[in-house]
Structure formats: C-alpha cells, structure tokens
Motif scaffolding. Structure first.
Motif, PDB file in Angstrom:
ATOM      1  N   ALA A 164      -7.966  -6.855  -3.218  1.00 42.28           N
ATOM      2  CA  ALA A 164      -7.309  -5.567  -3.117  1.00 42.28           C
ATOM      3  C   ALA A 164      -8.496  -4.576  -3.135  1.00 42.28           C
ATOM      4  N   LEU A 165      -9.663  -4.892  -4.170  1.00 43.88           N
ATOM      5  CA  LEU A 165     -10.795  -4.092  -4.329  1.00 43.88           C
ATOM      6  C   LEU A 165     -11.613  -3.803  -3.052  1.00 43.88           C
ATOM      7  N   ASN A 176      -8.821   0.566 -11.623  1.00 42.21           N
ATOM      8  CA  ASN A 176      -8.172  -0.932 -11.664  1.00 42.21           C
ATOM      9  C   ASN A 176      -7.440  -1.044 -12.977  1.00 42.21           C
ATOM     10  N   LEU A 223      -2.466   0.308  -4.621  1.00 41.99           N
ATOM     11  CA  LEU A 223      -2.315  -0.972  -4.003  1.00 41.99           C
ATOM     12  C   LEU A 223      -2.068  -2.056  -5.011  1.00 41.99           C
ATOM     13  N   THR A 224      -1.087  -2.759  -4.540  1.00 39.87           N
ATOM     14  CA  THR A 224      -0.577  -3.811  -5.617  1.00 39.87           C
ATOM     15  C   THR A 224      -0.296  -5.225  -4.775  1.00 39.87           C
ATOM     16  N   VAL A 260      -5.620   0.512  -8.248  1.00 41.70           N
ATOM     17  CA  VAL A 260      -5.238  -0.931  -7.966  1.00 41.70           C
ATOM     18  C   VAL A 260      -4.622  -1.505  -9.367  1.00 41.70           C
ATOM     19  N   ALA A 315      -9.872  -1.868  -0.385  1.00 47.42           N
ATOM     20  CA  ALA A 315      -9.882  -0.571  -0.671  1.00 47.42           C
ATOM     21  C   ALA A 315     -11.317  -0.148  -0.418  1.00 47.42           C
ATOM     22  N   LEU A 373      -6.965  -9.350  -7.458  1.00 46.32           N
ATOM     23  CA  LEU A 373      -7.344  -7.925  -7.356  1.00 46.32           C
ATOM     24  C   LEU A 373      -8.778  -8.011  -6.776  1.00 46.32           C
ATOM     25  N   GLU A 394       0.890  -1.308   0.074  1.00 43.13           N
ATOM     26  CA  GLU A 394      -0.065   0.021   0.013  1.00 43.13           C
ATOM     27  C   GLU A 394       0.907   1.317  -0.123  1.00 43.13           C
ATOM     28  N   VAL A 400     -12.221   4.542  -7.583  1.00 52.61           N
ATOM     29  CA  VAL A 400     -11.294   3.261  -7.630  1.00 52.61           C
ATOM     30  C   VAL A 400     -11.007   2.973  -9.126  1.00 52.61           C
TER      31      VAL A 400
END
Length: 477
Positions: free
Chosen positions: A330-331, A345, A287-288, A236, A334, A327, A221, A343
C-alpha cells in the motif's frame, strides 16, 4: 447515534447533570443549596469522571448527577460526559448544564464524551440508547458548529468501533470492502475503487498474506477530493480481518481478539468519511489492504521471498508479522500512483507496542519532527495518546537478507524494526507510522472508551486533518 441538542433549561428532565470543578464550583442554579450541601459531604466530587448521585424523590428533576470535570480541560469534560451518560437510564431525558464560563472546548469535550460513553456495538443484545440528551448552554455563535464537529468525530469513532467489533465470521475482506463502498455512496463527492483478483497482480505482499484463506484479499482506495484542495494526505490502514498467525500460528490467547487486527483500516476509513462529512478542504485518500491471514496448503511460508508493488523483495521470516507485508504494498502504491504530500500509516502491528508503552498509548515513528509534533498535538487534543519512538539507524542493518532486498521480521525491538521495514516503501514522501495495537482495544469501560474496540485513531486523524495543512505540512515547509 442518539441525538444531543442545545436547549434552554426546562422542568421536564428526569435527570439533570451538574458539572463540578475541582474547587467545587457548579452551575447548579435553583439546586445550588442541595448540590453544595452534597459537595461538602463528598470528598473529591470534582475528580475527573466521578459521578455523585443526588436523589430527589417526588421532585423534578428526580435525580441530579454531579459529574467531576477535573481540571476543566477538554479531556476532563469528555470524561464527565462519558460518566454521566453511563449513569443515566437508556430511555430518560437527560439535561446537562454547561456553565456560562465554559467555552467551545468544554462543549466539544462534553458532547464527545456523551456520545462516546453511550456507544454500543450495533449488533449487541442490549438496545441502543433512545432517550433525549439536552445541553443547556448560553447562546454562542460557535456552539452549533462545535456540536457538529463533536458529532462527526463521535460518528467516525462509532463506525471504527463497529467495524472492529464485528466478528470475523462476518467480517472477511469482501464484506469490509462492501461496507466502505456503501458508506461512500451516501456522501457526494466521494469515490471508491475496490481491486480484487487479477487487479492485485502487483500486490505481492497482499496476495501472499491472503493466499491461505478461502476469502480472497481486496485493496480498497477511498478518496475525498474537494474542489480547490492543494494538499493531499494519504492514510494507510492495516486491514487483516482475522489473524491466525498463519503457519507461524499464534497461541489461543494471542488469537482470540484478532478480529481487531483491522483497526488501522477502520480508523483511516472512518476519518476519510468524516473529512467528507465536515467538508474539509484537503484531499484525503484512504488505502486499506484487506486480507485474512489463515492456515492452509496455500498459506505463505517462513523463508518465502515476496515481490512487492514497487518490485523490491522481502524474505518472510515470520508469517505472524504479516501486517507490515501488506502495508508495504500500500505504501509503495501510494508513492508511485498518488503523489501525496504526506503519508500517515496506522496499524495494529506489534505486541511490542504494549510492552513498551502500555495499553493506552500508541507508538509514533517519523523522521519529520514537525509532522510528529503535529500528530502528537492532534492526539493530545483528541484524547488519544501517543509517544514518539526513534527510528534507530543502527538497527536497519538487521533488515539485510542474503536472498532478497530485506527480511520482514529480523527480531530485536519489534515495534522499531517494523517501522524501519515500512520506511523503505514511502519513497521520500513525508511519512509517519502509528503502531496502535495496544490502544485499539479496551478491557472495560474507561472514561470515553467503551469495552471492546476503541476506534483509536479516527479522532486523532480528524483533528489533524481539520488543522491548517497548507504550508505547515507541505513538502519542504
């Protein structure tokens, strides 16, 4: 990066670049007669990115490059700059004439083209360019800031290209996380958190995908939060550092370039660092989810049920559709933890992207017309094409599972199904998804692209983040 500076004309440049418009116009100055004589003998000298060489033995400059700017828009100037830098020697002084009538868009396009066309992977055998580049331009108060923005954009793209070009024998999740930490440490006001091990207990998708590798996953993050920022954008990016396809193994031809499967993560990290470099007045969090999708006895299987960060479950039908699974975590993170206003992506997600739109165009999905238009506008200005595709509601039925909340890869229109899968996890926040698998890689030098990783998305994101975000892209605006 090599230096580009604004200057006055001199007589010590080895090579001079003279831009040529579609009507044959040029700022050739004292070389006017020679240049126009050559233009008369050359069909299409002003075509976008075309280089015509005028040798001048025993004279100064010793060589003149006529660089076609096409219609004279920013893209034309970008292509002209890229072509000129490739035609120049690595250690020579290059002088580029900017017409008095050219504005800041022309300068930005020219400078970005010079830097992007001159890119070389940092570990390539050939040494980077060392020669000086000068842009001869009439003074304008906005030119210095324009050049700074061009340099920052190019630097972000270079970083995204470097990260993506790095071989996966080096680039495991730990290494990638270390690069992000080191880059953030160089920029005041940036924070970074790296999660690993037990800290990933809720990230079921990331743990599943990374479970087959000896290189454990990471979740990074990265945040830029300037004082007074009122809009929070979360970026993301898919960060699969190598993708074998897992148990659903890829064929050799499909696997050999899978070092690029973290191109989305590279783009969002580079753009967030660029936002800090430009001191943009918007809060940005990248965010990775980083993992290597490998094959072993601990690899996740088709038929496994995965519990994501938000507690919902997905039935995995294809371990080569791993990107959407990481993903999703991560979503969901978030949505629950960061309270974003919107957001975005980015992911090298599906081969269907290339089938539908070719090698240079990303697929854009969003239920928000205004957000989709703003992204497309930013991409057009940056030189990164995208095309909006529909989130077809009828297809969502195909995501139903008998044993979980959804299936991960039901077949059908692959890029659309992946977008519909991801839509489940954004929790009502304004959201857009860019499937940029195809344009993340170039098989040859092509205008502002260099052979290899393109860094696709970094330029678009910086253009988007630099636009006025307050109001226009706030929820409910």
């Amino acid at each position: 990066m090599f230096a580009i500076r604004l200057t006055e004309a001199s007589d010590d440049a080895a090579t001079r670049v003279v831009p040529i418009g579609p009507d044959g116009s040029s700022p050739a100055g004292e070389l006017d007669a020679e240049v126009h004589a050559l233009i008369k003998q050359t069909d299409g000298a002003g075509e976008t990115g075309r280089i015509t060489v005028l040798p001048r033995p025993l004279s100064r400059p010793a060589r003149v490059l006529l660089a076609g700017t096409g219609d004279g828009d920013e893209a034309g100037w970008r292509a002209a700059g890229a072509a000129a830098i490739r035609a120049a020697g690595d250690d020579e002084v290059l002088e580029v004439l900017l017409p008095a009538s050219a504005g800041e868009a022309a300068l930005r396009g020219l400078a970005e083209g010079l830097w992007l066309g001159g890119y070389r992977y940092r570990d390539a055998p050939k040494a980077p360019r060392s020669g000086e580049v000068r842009i001869v331009a009439a003074h304008s108060p906005g030119y210095a800031e324009t050049l700074t923005r061009a340099q920052t954009t190019a630097a972000a793209t270079w970083l995204a290209r470097d990260l993506t070009n790095t071989p996966s024998s080096v680039k495991n999740p730990e290494w990638f996380a270390e690069q992000i930490v080191a880059a953030a440490a160089e920029r005041p006001g940036m924070t970074v958190t790296v999660r690993a091990g037990d800290e990933l207990s809720r990230f079921g998708g990331l743990l599943a995908v990374g479970g087959g590798s000896v290189s454990p996953p990471r979740f990074v993050e990265l945040s830029w939060n300037p004082p007074g920022a009122t809009t929070h954008v979360v970026l993301v990016g898919k960060g699969i550092t190598f993708d074998t396809g897992g148990i659903s193994i890829k064929p050799r031809d499909g696997m050999k370039l899978m070092k690029k499967d973290m191109g989305g993560a590279a783009a969002v990290v580079a753009a967030t660092l660029g936002a800090a470099d430009l001191n943009l007045p918007v809060r940005v969090t990248a965010l990775t989810p980083l993992a290597e999708n490998a094959i072993s006895g601990s690899a996740f299987r088709p038929g496994d049920v995965i519990t994501h960060y938000d507690g919902t479950t997905s039935e995995n039908l294809n371990s080569d559709a791993e990107g959407r699974i990481v993903l999703a975590d991560a979503l969901a993170y978030a949505s629950e933890q960061l309270a974003p206003d919107l957001v975005l992506n980015l992911a090298t997600l599906t081969g269907a992207n290339a089938v539908a739109l070719g090698k240079r165009t990303a697929a854009l999905y969003s239920p928000d017309d205004e957000l989709a238009a703003a992204l497309a506008e930013a991409g057009a200005a940056a030189g990164e094409r995208m095309w909006r595709l529909p989130l077809v509601e009828d297809y969502a039925e195909n995501l139903r599972s008998d044993i979980a909340d959804r299936v991960s890869a039901p077949g059908g229109p692959g890029s659309v199904m992946a977008a519909l899968f991801l839509r489940d996890f954004f929790g009502g926040t304004r959201w857009a998804h860019l499937d940029m698998s195809a344009p993340s890689w170039s098989e040859s030098d092509d205008a502002d692209l260099s052979k290899g990783a393109t860094g696709w998305g970094a330029r678009t994101l910086l253009r988007f983040l630099s636009a006025p975000l307050d109001g226009r892209q706030k929820p409910g605006a």
